[in-house]
Design a protein around this motif. Structure first.
Motif, short mmCIF file in Angstrom:
data_model
loop_
_atom_site.label_atom_id
_atom_site.label_comp_id
_atom_site.label_asym_id
_atom_site.label_seq_id
_atom_site.Cartn_x
_atom_site.Cartn_y
_atom_site.Cartn_z
N ASP A 1 0.81 -1.22 0.00
CA ASP A 1 0.00 0.00 0.00
C ASP A 1 0.84 1.27 0.00
O ASP A 1 0.33 2.35 -0.31
N LYS A 2 2.12 1.15 0.34
CA LYS A 2 3.02 2.32 0.34
C LYS A 2 3.81 2.42 -0.96
O LYS A 2 4.68 3.26 -1.10
N ILE A 3 3.50 1.54 -1.92
CA ILE A 3 4.22 1.51 -3.20
C ILE A 3 3.26 1.95 -4.30
O ILE A 3 2.09 1.55 -4.31
N GLN A 4 3.77 2.76 -5.22
CA GLN A 4 2.95 3.15 -6.37
C GLN A 4 3.78 3.13 -7.64
O GLN A 4 5.00 3.28 -7.61
N ASP B 1 8.76 -19.86 -7.25
CA ASP B 1 10.10 -19.49 -6.80
C ASP B 1 10.11 -18.39 -5.75
O ASP B 1 11.16 -18.11 -5.18
N GLY B 2 8.98 -17.72 -5.55
CA GLY B 2 8.94 -16.57 -4.66
C GLY B 2 9.50 -15.33 -5.36
O GLY B 2 9.85 -15.36 -6.53
N TYR B 3 9.56 -14.24 -4.63
CA TYR B 3 10.18 -13.03 -5.16
C TYR B 3 11.69 -13.20 -5.04
O TYR B 3 12.22 -13.25 -3.93
N ARG C 1 0.40 -14.91 0.88
CA ARG C 1 1.63 -15.63 1.21
C ARG C 1 2.74 -14.68 1.64
O ARG C 1 3.49 -14.96 2.56
N GLU C 2 2.82 -13.53 0.98
CA GLU C 2 3.88 -12.55 1.26
C GLU C 2 3.49 -11.57 2.37
O GLU C 2 4.28 -10.68 2.71
N GLY C 3 2.29 -11.70 2.88
CA GLY C 3 1.85 -10.79 3.94
C GLY C 3 1.72 -9.35 3.46
O GLY C 3 1.87 -8.41 4.25
N GLY C 4 1.44 -9.17 2.16
CA GLY C 4 1.28 -7.83 1.61
C GLY C 4 2.56 -7.01 1.55
O GLY C 4 2.51 -5.80 1.37
N MET C 5 3.70 -7.68 1.70
CA MET C 5 4.99 -6.99 1.71
C MET C 5 5.78 -7.33 0.45
O MET C 5 5.83 -8.49 0.03
N LEU C 6 6.42 -6.32 -0.12
CA LEU C 6 7.30 -6.52 -1.27
C LEU C 6 8.74 -6.19 -0.89
O LEU C 6 8.98 -5.23 -0.17
N PRO C 7 9.68 -6.97 -1.43
CA PRO C 7 11.09 -6.62 -1.20
C PRO C 7 11.46 -5.41 -2.07
O PRO C 7 11.22 -5.41 -3.27
#
Length: 173
Positions: free
Chosen positions: A16-19, A43-45, A81-87
Motif C-alpha cells: 500500500d506504500k508503493i505506487q 520461486d517466490g520473489y 503468502r507474502e503478507g502484503g509486503m514486497l522486497p
C-alpha cells in the motif's frame, strides 16, 4: 566513502506504500504475465522492486519491477503468502535519472537465443517432460514449442504429436 549497491539494503515494504511511476513505457503480454505469476508462485520473489522513496509523501515510487508489483496486486494467493509486503531496493536519484534507470532496466533484460531455447526444449523432452509441461512451466504455446522442436531436427521430438490428415494429390489418369 565506499560505494554500496542498493541491493545490499533490501527492505520489506507494505504494498500500500508503493505506487507505479507515470512514465514506464514497458508492457508485458498476457502469456508472459501468466509466466511471471507462475515464477513468483513457484520461486517466490527472487528480485526486489527498485523504488525511489518520496519522503514528503511517505511512498515508494517504482523505478523497476512494476509487473512483479502487479502480480501481488492482482493475485490474492501471492498477497497473502507474502503478507502484503514486497522486497524493495531504494535508489535516491532525481526524476530524470530514475527515468533513465527505468529504461536501462527494461532494455538490459535482453532476449532469448532461438537455438539455445530449442536445445532447452529438446533437453526437457529427453528428460521426459511433455509439451503440456513445457508449455506451463516455460510459458510457451504449442506452436512455439513445435517451431523450437523443428529447429533441432530430431524426429524423436515429434513422436507424441498427432498430425492431421493431409490432403492427397489427385493422380492424373
Amino acid at each position: 566513502m565506499e560505494y554500496k549497491s542498493p541491493v545490499y539494503n533490501i527492505t520489506a515494504v507494505p504494498i500500500d506504500k508503493i505506487q507505479a511511476n507515470n512514465y514506464n513505457p514497458n508492457s508485458v503480454a498476457p502469456p508472459e504475465m501468466k509466466l511471471l505469476y507462475e515464477s513468483i508462485k513457484n520461486d517466490g520473489y527472487t528480485m526486489p522492486i527498485v523504488c525511489y522513496y518520496d519522503t514528503e509523501q511517505d511512498i515508494y515510487i517504482i523505478v523497476d519491477g512494476f509487473h512483479r508489483y502487479r502480480i501481488m496486486k492482482e493475485y490474492p494467493d501471492i498477497y497473502e503468502r507474502e503478507g502484503g509486503m514486497l522486497p524493495v531496493s531504494v535508489i535516491n536519484k532525481s526524476i530524470d535519472e530514475r527515468m533513465a534507470s527505468t529504461i536501462r532496466h527494461n532494455r538490459a533484460r535482453g532476449t532469448h537465443d532461438v537455438e539455445l531455447m530449442s536445445n532447452i526444449v529438446k533437453d526437457l523432452h529427453e528428460l521426459g517432460r511433455s509439451d503440456a509441461w513445457i508449455s506451463k512451466h516455460l510459458g510457451m504455446d504449442r506452436d512455439e514449442i513445435l517451431r523450437l522442436k523443428q529447429i533441432t531436427g530430431l524426429a524423436s521430438l515429434f513422436k507424441d504429436i498427432n498430425f492431421g490428415k493431409a490432403w492427397k494429390p489427385v493422380e492424373e489418369e
